[in-house]
Design an enzyme around this catalytic site. Structure first.
Site, PDB file in Angstrom:
ATOM      1  N   CYS A 360       0.814  -1.220   0.000  1.00  0.00           N
ATOM      2  CA  CYS A 360       0.000   0.000   0.000  1.00  0.00           C
ATOM      3  C   CYS A 360       0.848   1.271   0.000  1.00  0.00           C
ATOM      4  CB  CYS A 360      -0.979  -0.026   1.172  1.00  0.00           C
ATOM      5  SG  CYS A 360      -0.219   0.031   2.816  1.00  0.00           S
ATOM      6  N   HIS A 414      -2.764   1.217   6.814  1.00  0.00           N
ATOM      7  CA  HIS A 414      -3.087   1.131   5.385  1.00  0.00           C
ATOM      8  C   HIS A 414      -3.264   2.531   4.826  1.00  0.00           C
ATOM      9  CE1 HIS A 414      -4.308  -0.807   1.708  1.00  0.00           C
ATOM     10  NE2 HIS A 414      -5.438  -0.116   1.667  1.00  0.00           N
ATOM     11  N   HIS A 426      -5.685   1.549  -4.679  1.00  0.00           N
ATOM     12  CA  HIS A 426      -4.787   1.092  -3.612  1.00  0.00           C
ATOM     13  C   HIS A 426      -4.333  -0.337  -3.896  1.00  0.00           C
ATOM     14  CE1 HIS A 426      -8.047  -1.134  -1.037  1.00  0.00           C
ATOM     15  NE2 HIS A 426      -8.445  -1.039  -2.281  1.00  0.00           N
TER      16      HIS A 426
END
Length: 451
Positions: A360, A414, A426
């Protein structure tokens, strides 16, 4: 006689027909009526079967949730590893800086020691009173010399200054050496932390992969059992289960879409309000400029000699709106978005920074690097190095963060890039490639930042 005979014959026939034998009907069999205990047993069996079906369906739904949870844990472990590596890099940089400071201080100290040595040698050769400062270089050190009142009378002011500078440099050098040693210890601790985090990430990914295989086998067995319980084929049972899962996904997507639309409306309302405020501000500045110009024109008419008018740039309109962050603009955001979208379909791999796989924070780091903005490979640090904004201030290219503990940016695990319209791009987790999702497809985000 003939009519009489005919009548007798007719009567005889009628009598004969009435005497024809009809087979007797058998008595009806009594109906089979299950006993109440049999009915109760059947109802109990049906209820047990229904409960078993419901239990299996619940297990299948739980298996999907379990896979999602394991994927999340794996992604968290990967991001913890990124954090450990980030701290290791910082520790190494601090250690290098401490070593450079210590080396520089040691060099300065050596030069001052040589100066004092040359001073003493010159004094000895001259045969002056300064020859008495031999103890300066004895085992007891220069302090013995300074403690002696007679020697102090012999040491010149210049010698005292040289010695004091040498003493101060020695203190600084020792301090820098201590910092250097502490930095080396910190590097060792950071290295151990990174190694442990790497093992944890590898274990989490291995657990997830094993669960994927095991749950797939379990799912197949459970669907076959459902088919038996429902007296249907495995194909139909599988189709029904997939339909139920798709229905759940659609419901979640509908809820996410509703939240995204509410966000879009809030952002639109904020932008409209800002536009009205900017227009009002510009109108006010225009009125002030017109009034100023009128005063200057009136003053010019009353003056015999006109002076050249000074140019005054407008305070609004031509000025560029400050977006905050580190030099962010729409062109930079567009470049970052284009880069991220060009990675769609690339696999998620923890700790990966491209070019063909990403995690990420690696994806957002690479995207904004294309726009000329340097971000670290760690979601917590990325939030620390961006301008903090609210959800209603989101613009395409901004970063969205999720954390384990609400209100604690140190627990961020994240990060994604906002695309507009409630959507984001993402790298989600192992098993899911770089993709576009609603920002609400999962858990609601906690923090927002603008590079």
């Amino acid at each position: 006689m003939r009519p009489l005979a005919s009548g007798v014959l007719a009567v005889s026939l009628i009598g004969t027909m009435g005497l024809i034998a009809v087979p007797a009907q058998a008595d009806p069999k009594p109906p089979v009526i299950p006993s109440q205990s049999t009915v109760d047993a059947a109802r109990k069996a049906a209820a047990a079967k229904a409960a078993q079906v419901a239990g299996i369906e619940q297990q299948l739904a739980g298996a999907s949730a379990r896979l999602e949870q394991l994927g999340l844990q794996s992604a968290k472990a990967g991001e913890l590893y990124n954090g450990a590596m980030y701290r290791l890099q910082q520790a190494k940089a601090e250690a290098k800086a401490a070593a450079d400071r210590a080396d520089k201080a040691e060099t300065t100290l050596a030069v001052q020691r040589q100066q004092i040595g040359r001073f003493a040698a010159a004094s000895y050769q001259g045969g002056g009173d300064l020859a008495k400062i031999g103890p300066l270089f004895s085992a007891d050190g220069p302090q013995q010399l300074l403690d002696s009142a007679g020697a102090m009378r012999s040491v010149s002011q210049a010698m005292q200054g040289s010695y004091l500078r040498y003493t101060a440099s020695q203190v600084v050098t020792n301090a820098f050496k201590l910092q250097k040693d502490q930095a080396v210890t910190k590097v060792k601790a950071a290295s151990d932390e990174a190694a442990q985090a790497k093992k944890a990430a590898e274990a989490a990914e291995a657990e997830q992969r094993a669960a994927v295989t095991a749950i797939a086998v379990q799912r197949k067995q459970q669907i076959a059992l459902l088919a038996t319980l429902r007296n249907t084929s495995v194909q139909v049972a599988d189709q029904r289960q997939r339909g139920l899962e798709e229905l759940a996904r659609q419901r979640a997507a509908a809820l996410a879409a509703k939240k995204a639309e509410e966000l879009r409306q809030r952002i639109a309302a904020r932008e409209a309000r800002e536009a009205r405020e900017a227009a009002a501000r510009q109108a006010r500045e225009d009125r002030e400029e017109a009034a100023r110009q009128a005063r200057e024109d009136k003053s010019d008419k009353n003056s015999s000699k006109k002076t050249p008018k000074k140019h005054r740039p407008s305070k609004g309109g031509g000025t560029k709106k400050d977006d905050g962050g580190s030099g962010r603009n729409s062109r930079g955001a567009r470049a970052a978005i284009d880069f991220a979208l060009s990675q769609l379909g690339d696999p998620y791999v923890w700790a990966a920074t491209g070019p063909n796989s990403w995690d990420c924070s690696g994806l957002t780091m690479g995207a904004w690097k294309r726009a000329g903005v340097q971000l670290p490979h760690y979601s917590v640090a990325q939030y620390e190095q961006t301008k903090h904004i609210s959800e209603d201030e989101l613009r395409p290219g901004d970063l969205i963060f999720w954390s384990e503990r609400s209100g604690d940016p140190g627990s961020i695990f994240h990060v994604a890039m906002y695309l507009g319209g409630g959507r984001m791009v993402h790298a989600p987790r192992t098993g899911r490639p770089v993709t576009i999702d609603s920002i609400y497809y999962w858990e609601d985000p906690d923090f927002f930042g603008r590079p």
